[in-house]
Design a protein around this motif. Structure first.
Motif, PDB file in Angstrom:
ATOM      1  N   TYR A  21       0.847  -1.183   0.000  1.00  0.00           N
ATOM      2  CA  TYR A  21       0.000   0.000   0.000  1.00  0.00           C
ATOM      3  C   TYR A  21       0.885   1.237   0.000  1.00  0.00           C
ATOM      4  O   TYR A  21       2.086   1.158   0.241  1.00  0.00           O
ATOM      5  CB  TYR A  21      -0.932   0.007   1.217  1.00  0.00           C
ATOM      6  CG  TYR A  21      -0.210  -0.098   2.543  1.00  0.00           C
ATOM      7  CD1 TYR A  21       0.270   1.023   3.191  1.00  0.00           C
ATOM      8  CD2 TYR A  21       0.003  -1.335   3.135  1.00  0.00           C
ATOM      9  CE1 TYR A  21       0.929   0.931   4.399  1.00  0.00           C
ATOM     10  CE2 TYR A  21       0.664  -1.441   4.339  1.00  0.00           C
ATOM     11  CZ  TYR A  21       1.121  -0.307   4.968  1.00  0.00           C
ATOM     12  OH  TYR A  21       1.786  -0.404   6.150  1.00  0.00           O
ATOM     13  N   ASN A  30      -3.863   5.343   3.732  1.00  0.00           N
ATOM     14  CA  ASN A  30      -3.100   4.365   2.963  1.00  0.00           C
ATOM     15  C   ASN A  30      -4.039   3.624   2.032  1.00  0.00           C
ATOM     16  O   ASN A  30      -5.114   3.186   2.449  1.00  0.00           O
ATOM     17  CB  ASN A  30      -2.409   3.378   3.898  1.00  0.00           C
ATOM     18  CG  ASN A  30      -1.313   4.041   4.687  1.00  0.00           C
ATOM     19  OD1 ASN A  30      -0.543   4.818   4.149  1.00  0.00           O
ATOM     20  ND2 ASN A  30      -1.231   3.756   5.966  1.00  0.00           N
ATOM     21  N   LEU A  32      -4.464   0.711  -1.345  1.00  0.00           N
ATOM     22  CA  LEU A  32      -3.910  -0.412  -2.091  1.00  0.00           C
ATOM     23  C   LEU A  32      -3.708  -0.001  -3.544  1.00  0.00           C
ATOM     24  O   LEU A  32      -4.229   1.037  -3.975  1.00  0.00           O
ATOM     25  CB  LEU A  32      -4.868  -1.596  -1.993  1.00  0.00           C
ATOM     26  CG  LEU A  32      -5.102  -2.126  -0.583  1.00  0.00           C
ATOM     27  CD1 LEU A  32      -6.269  -3.102  -0.573  1.00  0.00           C
ATOM     28  CD2 LEU A  32      -3.851  -2.775  -0.045  1.00  0.00           C
ATOM     29  N   ALA A  38      -6.433   0.696   2.496  1.00  0.00           N
ATOM     30  CA  ALA A  38      -5.668  -0.470   2.945  1.00  0.00           C
ATOM     31  C   ALA A  38      -6.320  -1.164   4.131  1.00  0.00           C
ATOM     32  O   ALA A  38      -6.174  -2.367   4.294  1.00  0.00           O
ATOM     33  CB  ALA A  38      -4.244  -0.054   3.291  1.00  0.00           C
ATOM     34  N   ASP A  41      -8.524  -4.463   3.626  1.00  0.00           N
ATOM     35  CA  ASP A  41      -7.932  -5.756   3.252  1.00  0.00           C
ATOM     36  C   ASP A  41      -7.600  -6.538   4.518  1.00  0.00           C
ATOM     37  O   ASP A  41      -6.589  -6.304   5.171  1.00  0.00           O
ATOM     38  CB  ASP A  41      -6.680  -5.527   2.412  1.00  0.00           C
ATOM     39  CG  ASP A  41      -6.123  -6.803   1.823  1.00  0.00           C
ATOM     40  OD1 ASP A  41      -6.492  -7.900   2.286  1.00  0.00           O
ATOM     41  OD2 ASP A  41      -5.319  -6.692   0.889  1.00  0.00           O
ATOM     42  N   THR A  51      -1.617  -0.587   9.389  1.00  0.00           N
ATOM     43  CA  THR A  51      -1.263   0.105   8.148  1.00  0.00           C
ATOM     44  C   THR A  51      -0.935   1.562   8.455  1.00  0.00           C
ATOM     45  O   THR A  51      -1.333   2.463   7.752  1.00  0.00           O
ATOM     46  CB  THR A  51      -2.401   0.047   7.112  1.00  0.00           C
ATOM     47  OG1 THR A  51      -3.546   0.706   7.651  1.00  0.00           O
ATOM     48  CG2 THR A  51      -2.747  -1.367   6.740  1.00  0.00           C
TER      49      THR A  51
END
Length: 63
Positions: A21, A30, A32, A38, A41, A51
């Protein structure tokens, strides 16, 4: 003479870390490669645990 604990306190070598990311400054989170946040996920969160980025800590004292 090198203290015994220094053998374990410092990493033995450089490791290559690839994060899947990147920080999107316009969205302030952040993301992907496909544009999703992010944090959506689950597999990434289970593998990485977080993250977080350093962007917030550079602009806010309470991060």
């Amino acid at each position: 003479m090198r203290p015994f604990t220094l053998n374990y306190a410092f990493p033995s070598g450089l490791t290559t870390v690839v994060t899947p990311y990147h920080f999107d400054a316009s969205r302030q989170l952040n993301v992907l490669p496909d544009g999703r946040p992010a944090v959506t996920d689950r597999a990434l969160l289970l593998a990485a645990g977080t993250t977080t980025s350093t962007a917030g800590s550079q602009t806010h004292f309470d991060d």
